[in-house]
Design a protein around this motif. Structure first.
Motif, mmCIF file in Angstrom:
data_model
loop_
_atom_site.group_PDB
_atom_site.id
_atom_site.type_symbol
_atom_site.label_atom_id
_atom_site.label_comp_id
_atom_site.label_asym_id
_atom_site.label_seq_id
_atom_site.Cartn_x
_atom_site.Cartn_y
_atom_site.Cartn_z
ATOM 1 N N VAL A 1 -41.357 17.531 30.847
ATOM 2 C CA VAL A 1 -40.297 17.224 29.897
ATOM 3 C C VAL A 1 -40.873 16.318 28.813
ATOM 4 O O VAL A 1 -41.433 15.255 29.117
ATOM 5 C CB VAL A 1 -39.101 16.517 30.584
ATOM 6 C CG1 VAL A 1 -38.020 16.200 29.558
ATOM 7 C CG2 VAL A 1 -38.538 17.384 31.700
ATOM 8 N N GLU A 2 -40.757 16.751 27.568
ATOM 9 C CA GLU A 2 -41.206 15.934 26.447
ATOM 10 C C GLU A 2 -39.989 15.297 25.781
ATOM 11 O O GLU A 2 -39.017 15.987 25.466
ATOM 12 C CB GLU A 2 -41.982 16.784 25.441
ATOM 13 C CG GLU A 2 -43.298 17.298 25.997
ATOM 14 C CD GLU A 2 -44.171 17.931 24.919
ATOM 15 O OE1 GLU A 2 -43.744 17.967 23.735
ATOM 16 O OE2 GLU A 2 -45.286 18.379 25.254
ATOM 17 N N VAL A 3 -40.078 13.969 25.561
ATOM 18 C CA VAL A 3 -38.945 13.207 25.034
ATOM 19 C C VAL A 3 -39.424 12.363 23.857
ATOM 20 O O VAL A 3 -40.430 11.649 23.959
ATOM 21 C CB VAL A 3 -38.342 12.283 26.121
ATOM 22 C CG1 VAL A 3 -37.071 11.611 25.599
ATOM 23 C CG2 VAL A 3 -38.060 13.052 27.405
ATOM 24 N N TRP A 4 -38.691 12.415 22.741
ATOM 25 C CA TRP A 4 -39.083 11.628 21.570
ATOM 26 C C TRP A 4 -37.882 11.428 20.650
ATOM 27 O O TRP A 4 -36.846 12.075 20.800
ATOM 28 C CB TRP A 4 -40.200 12.347 20.811
ATOM 29 C CG TRP A 4 -39.714 13.534 20.008
ATOM 30 C CD1 TRP A 4 -39.399 13.554 18.687
ATOM 31 C CD2 TRP A 4 -39.463 14.857 20.496
ATOM 32 N NE1 TRP A 4 -38.973 14.802 18.302
ATOM 33 C CE2 TRP A 4 -39.015 15.622 19.404
ATOM 34 C CE3 TRP A 4 -39.582 15.474 21.753
ATOM 35 C CZ2 TRP A 4 -38.677 16.971 19.527
ATOM 36 C CZ3 TRP A 4 -39.247 16.813 21.861
ATOM 37 C CH2 TRP A 4 -38.800 17.543 20.774
ATOM 38 N N TYR B 1 -32.591 8.473 31.653
ATOM 39 C CA TYR B 1 -32.012 9.816 31.723
ATOM 40 C C TYR B 1 -30.693 9.752 32.485
ATOM 41 O O TYR B 1 -30.634 9.206 33.590
ATOM 42 C CB TYR B 1 -32.955 10.803 32.415
ATOM 43 C CG TYR B 1 -32.306 12.156 32.627
ATOM 44 C CD1 TYR B 1 -32.030 12.988 31.541
ATOM 45 C CD2 TYR B 1 -31.935 12.584 33.897
ATOM 46 C CE1 TYR B 1 -31.412 14.218 31.720
ATOM 47 C CE2 TYR B 1 -31.326 13.813 34.090
ATOM 48 C CZ TYR B 1 -31.052 14.631 33.000
ATOM 49 O OH TYR B 1 -30.429 15.839 33.185
ATOM 50 N N LYS C 1 -44.523 10.362 22.117
ATOM 51 C CA LYS C 1 -43.646 11.109 23.023
ATOM 52 C C LYS C 1 -43.873 10.682 24.474
ATOM 53 O O LYS C 1 -45.017 10.445 24.895
ATOM 54 C CB LYS C 1 -43.909 12.613 22.921
ATOM 55 C CG LYS C 1 -43.547 13.240 21.600
ATOM 56 C CD LYS C 1 -43.817 14.743 21.648
ATOM 57 C CE LYS C 1 -43.440 15.420 20.331
ATOM 58 N NZ LYS C 1 -43.705 16.879 20.366
ATOM 59 N N ASN D 1 -34.555 13.384 21.505
ATOM 60 C CA ASN D 1 -34.775 14.824 21.637
ATOM 61 C C ASN D 1 -35.584 15.069 22.916
ATOM 62 O O ASN D 1 -36.423 14.245 23.300
ATOM 63 C CB ASN D 1 -35.549 15.363 20.438
ATOM 64 C CG ASN D 1 -34.854 15.068 19.132
ATOM 65 O OD1 ASN D 1 -33.672 15.364 18.978
ATOM 66 N ND2 ASN D 1 -35.581 14.478 18.182
ATOM 67 N N ALA D 2 -35.340 16.197 23.560
ATOM 68 C CA ALA D 2 -36.094 16.508 24.784
ATOM 69 C C ALA D 2 -36.147 18.015 24.981
ATOM 70 O O ALA D 2 -35.164 18.728 24.739
ATOM 71 C CB ALA D 2 -35.453 15.837 25.995
ATOM 72 N N PHE E 1 -31.088 12.095 27.405
ATOM 73 C CA PHE E 1 -32.232 11.188 27.359
ATOM 74 C C PHE E 1 -32.024 10.150 26.259
ATOM 75 O O PHE E 1 -31.526 10.461 25.174
ATOM 76 C CB PHE E 1 -33.529 11.945 27.084
ATOM 77 C CG PHE E 1 -34.196 12.483 28.313
ATOM 78 C CD1 PHE E 1 -34.935 11.648 29.136
ATOM 79 C CD2 PHE E 1 -34.076 13.821 28.646
ATOM 80 C CE1 PHE E 1 -35.548 12.137 30.279
ATOM 81 C CE2 PHE E 1 -34.688 14.327 29.783
ATOM 82 C CZ PHE E 1 -35.426 13.482 30.608
#
Length: 660
Positions: A620-623, A635, A575, A612-613, A599
């Motif tokens: 902010v967690e993004v994976w 973004y 992530k 996904n975020a 994202f």
């Protein structure tokens, strides 16, 4: 012999008298020329606002060696016209207020300027979204009716150009804020001024509007910005113009022949508006849209559009409303072969919604044909607006005329390909240079759409923009001059898959200009319209610009003004964990489930997928399950990022960013 001498003497007397007469006429003419030769720069006229709390130059022209007297606030200042015919007088710093009178006189002539105020001047520059008038905004009628503030004033610089720097503008007049005048004011500038005036009710705000729709940034830059002479610039323009023509010809190679004369209009007869014309072999375009974004990039010229629609009901002795969207630049319109737009004494702007109340006699039960002949002289062109702005309403039924239209190119304006709105220095020389000495509090800038033809051009904008800002400050002898600008709004249809785009790179280039001191950026990411490059919501744009000024210049507002943006990141367990700055301590997600949109991430292969975020612990967690080892992130990295939904609690959007 005596007679001969007498005749000679009479001739000599007549000759001398004639010389005296000619001399008197010459002296009289010279005196008249002298009296008429006192001039003041065109930026100064009745109702002007001049800058407070700084020395203010006032300048003009006259007869060399003649004395000029200027009176202001019960003080008189004197100077002599120099040997170039120029004069210049400095008014010492003055607190805001008014109305005042400024009088200038030489021996035989005087000029009086009435209703002068001292306040803050903001130069409003750029292209069509700065030029966009209050009359084109949401709730325009209500807004205009409330525009009764005489201390908001605008000077609109005439759109003009020159190959060399010129000393004076082409013309222009200061207009006092009232419903009649304010309708034509720059909307962004007006709303900006309105917000400043709410905080400082006694402070007059002057807007100098020198924006020009469809213009690139290069025409606003001086030859010195390019570190070249003006002659060298002109030589390069000549070469590029020839190359651009060849590029245009290649772009239009799919045409059998480049149409340099409109075959649809012969001897003023609109052949292609005939109701029985067979247009089945014409091309098709879904409207509303600007044609540059419908497969015709960089095309300036004339395009004919036709649409057939059916009506079931028509009332006798009644009228039908035709709404045809927003046309850039101009159009002629026919209903069933009958021209209708010449029935109205009105000049339309590209931002205006075109609505026509028409006699029902123009229509018929069954099939009807509407034809528009759209002319675009430069920059964007076409039939824009929103889909709900194209319709025919008889009162009994409302027929949607958006969607598929037939079109045919009538004429291509090859001579407009590299006109004054594209040529380096040409706008600067005539619309910027002449007012460099007109003191201002700061600059408001909204431009960039015309520099998005490709990704390389959008990337090059960073250096051009920074260079222009520094040069304008240098020209105005103020290295701390505030320069506030608008980051481009969303535009064009949303994409189904992550895709690189020149508009995203242009926004990044704009963002990088914040590295310069005394700059500020108002993001319009959430304000755009997919089908219209001229979004009608200018109120929020002006308000966001005013937040910056209220903080940095006026030290007043408690609202946040800095754009929340990327600060740092780390990668843990597949992530991205993003830390943002300028968040005012509070981020919100405009989604009831808390999911953050817009994202995209990629691994080593560089193939981006939607991610996904979520917000977690202020970060902010993004994976994505499709990318186990993420290396790159974007973004809101698209032309249309209206789905981006990460904001501060007081409404400032997180600006686009990338990690690559």
């Amino acid at each position: 012999m005596l007679l001969s001498l007498q005749s000679g003497n009479n001739f000599i007397k007549k000759y001398r008298n004639m010389k005296k007469l000619l001399l008197l006429v010459a002296i009289s003419t010279i005196m008249q020329l002298h009296s008429e030769n006192l001039r003041i720069a065109k930026i100064f006229n009745d109702h002007a606002i001049i800058q407070r709390d700084t020395e203010v130059p006032i300048w003009g022209w006259g007869i060399p060696e003649k004395t000029i007297e200027l009176s202001f606030q019960n003080r008189t200042y004197k100077t002599k016209v120099n040997n170039k015919g120029e004069w210049r007088i400095i008014i010492p710093p003055t607190s805001y207020g008014g109305p005042y009178t400024i009088s200038i006189k030489s021996r035989n002539k005087s000029i009086v300027l009435n209703d002068i105020y001292v306040g803050d001047v903001w130069v409003c520059s750029g292209q069509s979204n700065m030029q966009f008038q209050l009359s084109g905004c949401f709730d325009a009628e209500a807004e205009i009716s409330k525009a009764t503030d005489p201390l908001i004033r605008e000077f609109r610089v005439p759109q003009s150009s020159s190959d060399y720097p010129e000393d004076d503008l082409a013309g222009g007049n200061w207009k006092v804020g009232n419903p009649e005048n304010a309708a034509g004011f720059t909307a962004v500038g007006y709303y900006f001024a309105q917000n400043i005036r709410k905080e400082f009710p006694g402070l007059p705000i002057g807007l100098v509007n020198n924006a020009w729709g469809g213009s690139k940034i290069e025409p606003y830059m001086s030859a010195a910005s390019f570190q070249k002479s003006q002659d060298d610039i002109l030589k390069e323009i000549a070469v590029i113009k020839g190359e651009t023509r060849e590029q245009q010809l290649k772009m239009l190679a799919y045409l059998d022949k480049i149409p340099e004369e409109d075959a649809g209009m012969i001897n003023d007869k609109p052949l292609w508006a005939a109701p029985n014309l067979d247009d089945s072999n014409w091309n098709k375009m879904k409207l509303p849209i600007g044609w540059e974004n419908a497969g015709l990039p960089n095309l300036d010229g004339i395009i004919w559009f036709r649409k057939t629609f059916k009506l079931s009901h028509l009332k006798d002795n009644d009228s039908t409303l035709l709404s045809i969207g927003r046309i850039d630049d101009d159009a002629e319109i026919w209903i069933n072969g009958n021209r209708i737009d010449n029935l109205f004494n009105r000049s339309y702007q590209y931002s205006d919604l075109r609505e026509y109340k028409l006699s029902n006699t123009l229509f018929k039960i069954g099939s009807n044909t509407i034809t528009t002949r759209v002319t675009d002289t430069g920059g964007g062109g076409g039939m824009g607006g929103n889909t709900n702005e194209l319709y025919v309403d008889t009162g009994d039924e409302k027929v949607d005329i958006s969607g598929e239209w037939h079109y045919k190119i009538g004429e291509v304006f090859l001579n407009f390909i590299y006109g004054p709105r594209q040529k380096p220095t040409t706008i600067y020389n005539k619309m910027v240079y002449p007012i460099n000495d007109f003191k201002a509090k700061g600059i408001l800038w909204y431009q960039g759409e015309s520099n998005t033809n490709d990704i390389v051009e959008a990337q090059n904008y960073e250096n051009l923009f920074k260079t222009m800002i520094l040069q304008w400050r240098n020209d105005r002898k103020d290295e701390n001059l505030p320069f506030y600008f608008v980051q481009l709004a969303s535009f064009l249809p949303e994409v189904l898959k992550p895709k690189d785009h020149s508009w995203a790179h242009l926004r990044w280039s704009q963002y990088k200009a914040l590295e310069l001191p005394f700059t500020g950026m108002a993001s319009a990411l959430d304000i755009g319209e997919a089908n219209d490059i001229h979004p009608r919501n200018k109120k929020d744009v002006g308000e966001r610009l005013s937040r910056i000024a209220l903080h940095q210049v006026y030290e007043k507002s408690q609202l946040s003004y800095k754009n929340p943006s990327y600060k740092s990141h780390k990668v843990e367990d597949g992530k991205f964990i993003i830390t943002l700055e300028n968040t005012s301590g509070n981020l919100i997600v405009k989604n009831k489930y808390g999911y953050i949109n817009a994202f995209a991430i990629a691994g080593e292969d560089g193939k981006f997928v939607w991610a996904n975020a979520i917000l977690k612990n202020g970060n902010v967690e993004v994976w994505s399950p499709k990318v186990k080892n993420p290396k790159k992130l974007r973004y809101a990295w698209s032309a249309n990022a209206l789905d981006a939904n990460l904001f501060t609690s007081d409404g400032i959007p997180v600006v686009p960013f990338k990690l690559e």
